[in-house]
Enzyme design. Structure first.
Site, PDB file in Angstrom:
ATOM      1  N   GLU A 102       6.752   6.181  -9.259  1.00 51.57           N
ATOM      2  CA  GLU A 102       5.378   5.922  -9.167  1.00 51.57           C
ATOM      3  C   GLU A 102       4.838   6.825  -8.358  1.00 51.57           C
ATOM      4  O   GLU A 102       3.787   7.133  -8.779  1.00 51.57           O
ATOM      5  CB  GLU A 102       5.268   4.411  -8.502  1.00 51.57           C
ATOM      6  CG  GLU A 102       5.576   3.208  -9.481  1.00 51.57           C
ATOM      7  CD  GLU A 102       5.364   1.846  -8.868  1.00 51.57           C
ATOM      8  OE1 GLU A 102       4.182   1.845  -8.150  1.00 51.57           O
ATOM      9  OE2 GLU A 102       6.020   0.964  -9.079  1.00 51.57           O
ATOM     10  N   ASP A 138      -2.615  -4.916 -18.514  1.00 55.64           N
ATOM     11  CA  ASP A 138      -1.534  -3.863 -18.796  1.00 55.64           C
ATOM     12  C   ASP A 138      -1.590  -3.322 -20.231  1.00 55.64           C
ATOM     13  O   ASP A 138      -0.513  -3.017 -20.786  1.00 55.64           O
ATOM     14  CB  ASP A 138      -0.184  -4.368 -18.469  1.00 55.64           C
ATOM     15  CG  ASP A 138      -0.226  -4.905 -16.826  1.00 55.64           C
ATOM     16  OD1 ASP A 138      -0.889  -4.253 -16.307  1.00 55.64           O
ATOM     17  OD2 ASP A 138       0.619  -5.920 -16.666  1.00 55.64           O
ATOM     18  N   ILE A 193      -7.602  -9.881 -11.484  1.00 58.16           N
ATOM     19  CA  ILE A 193      -7.848  -9.538 -12.748  1.00 58.16           C
ATOM     20  C   ILE A 193      -9.451  -9.127 -12.844  1.00 58.16           C
ATOM     21  O   ILE A 193     -10.454  -9.948 -12.434  1.00 58.16           O
ATOM     22  CB  ILE A 193      -7.366 -10.371 -13.984  1.00 58.16           C
ATOM     23  CG1 ILE A 193      -5.854 -10.364 -13.855  1.00 58.16           C
ATOM     24  CG2 ILE A 193      -7.795 -10.000 -15.117  1.00 58.16           C
ATOM     25  CD1 ILE A 193      -5.261 -11.259 -14.944  1.00 58.16           C
ATOM     26  N   LEU A 194      -9.758  -7.696 -13.094  1.00 59.29           N
ATOM     27  CA  LEU A 194     -10.942  -7.370 -13.239  1.00 59.29           C
ATOM     28  C   LEU A 194     -11.826  -8.258 -14.396  1.00 59.29           C
ATOM     29  O   LEU A 194     -11.261  -8.192 -15.415  1.00 59.29           O
ATOM     30  CB  LEU A 194     -11.153  -5.961 -13.171  1.00 59.29           C
ATOM     31  CG  LEU A 194     -10.599  -5.187 -12.132  1.00 59.29           C
ATOM     32  CD1 LEU A 194     -10.704  -3.814 -12.211  1.00 59.29           C
ATOM     33  CD2 LEU A 194     -11.531  -5.532 -10.613  1.00 59.29           C
ATOM     34  N   GLY A 234       0.738  -1.125  -0.147  1.00 53.65           N
ATOM     35  CA  GLY A 234       0.045  -0.036  -0.201  1.00 53.65           C
ATOM     36  C   GLY A 234       0.805   1.480   0.158  1.00 53.65           C
ATOM     37  O   GLY A 234       0.180   2.225   0.325  1.00 53.65           O
ATOM     38  N   HIS A 266       1.957   0.567 -13.153  1.00 55.18           N
ATOM     39  CA  HIS A 266       2.592  -0.618 -13.536  1.00 55.18           C
ATOM     40  C   HIS A 266       3.970  -0.336 -13.564  1.00 55.18           C
ATOM     41  O   HIS A 266       4.526   0.876 -14.035  1.00 55.18           O
ATOM     42  CB  HIS A 266       2.269  -1.010 -14.889  1.00 55.18           C
ATOM     43  CG  HIS A 266       2.920  -2.237 -15.344  1.00 55.18           C
ATOM     44  ND1 HIS A 266       2.622  -3.454 -14.811  1.00 55.18           N
ATOM     45  CD2 HIS A 266       3.767  -2.619 -16.142  1.00 55.18           C
ATOM     46  CE1 HIS A 266       3.244  -4.636 -15.362  1.00 55.18           C
ATOM     47  NE2 HIS A 266       4.428  -4.051 -16.096  1.00 55.18           N
TER      48      HIS A 266
HETATM   49  C1  GRF Z   1       3.934  -1.256  -7.391  1.00 56.03           C
HETATM   50  O1  GRF Z   1       5.105  -1.338  -7.784  1.00 56.03           O
HETATM   51  C2  GRF Z   1       2.789  -1.139  -8.608  1.00 56.03           C
HETATM   52  O2  GRF Z   1       3.380  -0.487  -9.932  1.00 56.03           O
HETATM   53  C3  GRF Z   1       2.568  -2.510  -8.827  1.00 56.03           C
HETATM   54  O3  GRF Z   1       2.537  -3.156  -7.701  1.00 56.03           O
HETATM   55  C4  GRF Z   1       3.343  -2.287  -6.612  1.00 56.03           C
HETATM   56  C5  GRF Z   1       2.465  -2.207  -5.390  1.00 56.03           C
HETATM   57  O4  GRF Z   1       3.008  -1.352  -4.543  1.00 56.03           O
HETATM   58  N1  GRF Z   1       1.324  -2.422  -9.612  1.00 56.03           N
HETATM   59  P1  GRF Z   1       2.286  -0.778  -3.310  1.00 56.03           P
HETATM   60  O5  GRF Z   1       1.543  -1.870  -2.737  1.00 56.03           O
HETATM   61  O6  GRF Z   1       1.631   0.456  -3.762  1.00 56.03           O
HETATM   62  O7  GRF Z   1       3.504  -0.579  -2.320  1.00 56.03           O
END
Ligand code: GRF
Length: 194
Positions: free
Chosen positions: A179, A150, A97-98, A20, A114
């Site tokens: 991210e 994706d 997967i939705l 999270g 991603h």
């Molecule tokens: C992230 O690297 C995101 O890109 C991928 O899963 C990971 C989740 O990390 N889809 P977090 O739970 O938000 O720390």
């Protein structure tokens, strides 16, 4: 975006399965002065997800679905999202997967983050695969969720160089920092179209 600023009018749900850190970052973003999102719902596919503690500590409603029966789980989730007037779903480390049906119901309103420069390196273990292939660059992408994994339209990407000394652990930390930079920006970018 302008019409939403200061209005706090976009209700957002974040779907998680684990740590999270993106959820934490989006909570921080939502609490900024003049931020236009209300992060008011968390859906977790895992009862032990650390992100659930974050939700609780921040007074955000959360719900756990194990997805054993996807169709039933999704029906219930849709009902809850609609009754909470959710306008945007942000997937953040959500490991389920939705279904196409669910995606259609929220068409253009589900986005995902991603850890690769899509369309390259879809799926899991991106950092390992990037290193194995001796790539010079990697990064992360926020994209719309479509029925192919994706593969939805890209909203925003950020790229970094890979150095020889970069391991999976180093790269995942570097990319995670990116991210956290781009997810709020992606929400800002699309907010006028929601
Ligand atoms: C992230 O690297 C995101 O890109 C991928 O899963 C990971 C989740 O990390 N889809 P977090 O739970 O938000 O720390």
């Amino acid at each position: 975006m302008a019409k939403l600023i200061g209005n706090n009018s976009l209700n957002v749900a974040v779907f998680i399965s684990g740590r999270g850190s993106n959820l934490k970052n989006l909570i921080k973003f939502s609490k900024k002065k003049k931020c236009f999102i209300n992060l008011n719902f968390v859906v977790s596919s895992n009862k032990n997800a650390k992100g659930l503690i974050l939700a609780k500590n921040n007074g955000i409603k959360s719900i756990i679905f194990n997805y054993k029966n996807k169709s039933i789980s999704e029906k219930k989730i849709l009902k809850i999202l609609n009754s909470n007037n959710i306008k945007l779903i942000c997937l953040a480390g959500f490991m389920k997967i939705l279904s196409n049906k669910f995606i259609k119901n929220f068409k253009g309103k589900i986005i995902n983050i991603h850890p690769s420069l899509l369309p390259r390196y879809k799926g899991l273990n991106t950092h390992q695969r990037v290193i194995n292939n001796k790539e010079k660059f990697t990064g992360c992408t926020v994209h719309y969720v479509s029925k192919k994994l994706d593969s939805g339209k890209i909203i925003i990407q950020k790229k970094i160089r890979i150095y020889k000394k970069d391991t999976v652990s180093i790269l995942s930390k570097k990319v995670l920092r990116l991210e956290h930079q781009i997810y709020p920006k992606a929400i800002q970018k699309i907010s006028n179209y929601l």
